[in-house]
Enzyme design. Structure first.
Site, PDB file in Angstrom:
ATOM      1  N   ASP A  60       4.668 -17.103  -4.705  1.00 47.41           N
ATOM      2  CA  ASP A  60       5.864 -17.568  -4.001  1.00 47.41           C
ATOM      3  C   ASP A  60       6.640 -18.523  -4.910  1.00 47.41           C
ATOM      4  O   ASP A  60       6.179 -18.899  -5.979  1.00 47.41           O
ATOM      5  CB  ASP A  60       5.506 -18.208  -2.660  1.00 47.41           C
ATOM      6  CG  ASP A  60       4.589 -19.411  -2.807  1.00 47.41           C
ATOM      7  OD1 ASP A  60       4.409 -19.897  -3.937  1.00 47.41           O
ATOM      8  OD2 ASP A  60       4.045 -19.865  -1.789  1.00 47.41           O
ATOM      9  N   CYS A 280     -17.500  -4.624   9.297  1.00 45.53           N
ATOM     10  CA  CYS A 280     -17.505  -5.530   8.150  1.00 45.53           C
ATOM     11  C   CYS A 280     -18.932  -5.941   7.806  1.00 45.53           C
ATOM     12  O   CYS A 280     -19.859  -5.803   8.624  1.00 45.53           O
ATOM     13  CB  CYS A 280     -16.640  -6.762   8.405  1.00 45.53           C
ATOM     14  SG  CYS A 280     -17.414  -8.067   9.394  1.00 45.53           S
TER      15      CYS A 280
END
Length: 346
Positions: A60, A280
């Site tokens: 960013d 998971c």
């Protein structure tokens, strides 16, 4: 995108992220600029080599972090002058400098510097920030054109960021003006700063509708798992958020039955996995009772296992959304899970 602020997704190894099939993660320009420094990372061969990550990286601009340092910064047309939250030293971040720092980092996608504003803000305040963001985008475009490509990543591209507060007219205008600058992709910034979710989605949709259909559109800093579909339906392709990792470290876990707080006494002797439908690694092997014990004992492994599960949950939800799009079933995407998540989210 999982958030790896300082070049690491908290409580996760790069091998674990690869197992989760993370294609793109976010690193923070502001934090890496201050520590360990972009020049050091350049000397180490760029951020990919520095953190030993072969997948994609987006950095960013640093604009949001500077926005959050209200007491330590001053914004002008030149750029942002701010003091480090680490030692108080002073820096000037200009649009050109933001490009130069990200060139050194060598991520696959960089962001141009923007002015992120608070919520609520007046129309005049939002218009001023949008104008400045546009001018900074023009300066960034010139810097990108004149600066040498990063040796660490010569294929690096930069996205512009749409601003305009919560005003649809400003968002549409800013998006159209930025689209005319022909960036490879576009982000919608200034969301998730306190505005209601419905308003956030409306504004994201207004901006996305004015951006090129053939370029990626990225809503910055969103959202909760039950909100992801809302943004996708409004034309958003990319999102990032610290929620899955931050909440995991606080013992807040996402399941298809709704969220749960693993520290609660009801889980002390619960032999079930977090989510019986989840595939998971954490759910395949560990019980709620064990995870409850780890959290209450403040064991590091608890944060690791919780984070792995939460990231899997977010990524799996996005996989399901992509599959629904591929098969033309987006309008019939299950809403039952969304309702359960909305009922229990903090």
């Amino acid at each position: 995108m999982p958030v790896g602020t300082a070049g690491t997704v908290k409580a996760m190894t790069q091998e674990a992220l690869e197992e989760l099939q993370v294609g793109l993660l976010l690193a923070n320009t502001y934090h890496l600029y201050l520590r360990p420094g972009h020049e050091l990372i350049r000397r180490m061969g760029g951020l990919h080599r520095f953190m030993s990550w072969q997948g994609g990286i987006l950095t960013d601009s640093g604009g949001y972090q500077v926005f959050s340092l209200a007491e330590l910064r001053k914004i002008s047309d030149e750029g942002v002058r701010f003091r480090s939250h680490l030692d108080g030293s002073e820096y000037l971040l200009t649009p050109e400098k933001a490009i130069q720092v990200q060139r050194a980092l060598g991520a696959d996608i960089g962001m141009v510097l923007d002015e992120c504003i608070e919520y609520p803000a007046t129309h005049e305040r939002a218009a001023s920030a949008a104008r400045r963001t546009l001018e900074w985008a023009r300066r960034s475009k010139n810097e990108i054109a004149t600066a040498a490509a990063s040796e660490a990543n010569p294929e690096q591209v930069f996205f512009a960021i749409v601003q305009g507060g919560t005003f649809a007219d400003l968002r549409r205008e800013n998006a159209a003006e930025l689209a005319a600058l022909d960036f490879p992709g576009y982000a919608i910034g200034g969301l998730a700063v306190g505005e209601p979710h419905e308003l956030s989605c409306q504004i994201a949709g207004e901006a996305a509708a004015c951006l090129p259909q053939d370029r990626p559109r990225y809503a910055m800093g969103v959202g909760k798992p039950e909100q992801l579909m809302d943004y996708v339906r409004r034309g958003i392709d990319m999102m990032d958020c610290v929620l899955p990792t931050r909440n995991a470290r606080n013992g807040y876990l996402y399941t298809r039955q709704g969220p749960l707080h693993i520290k609660n006494a009801e889980f002390i002797d619960d032999s079930r996995p977090i989510d019986e439908a989840c595939r998971c690694m954490t759910c395949r092997r560990y019980s709620r009772a064990y995870l409850c014990h780890l959290f209450r004992a403040n064991e590091i492994l608890g944060a690791i296992l919780n984070t792995h599960h939460n990231l899997y949950f977010f990524l799996d939800r996005m996989r399901a959304i992509r599959e629904a799009i591929a098969f033309g079933n987006l309008s019939r995407f299950p809403s039952e899970l969304q309702a359960r998540l909305e009922a229990g989210h903090p």
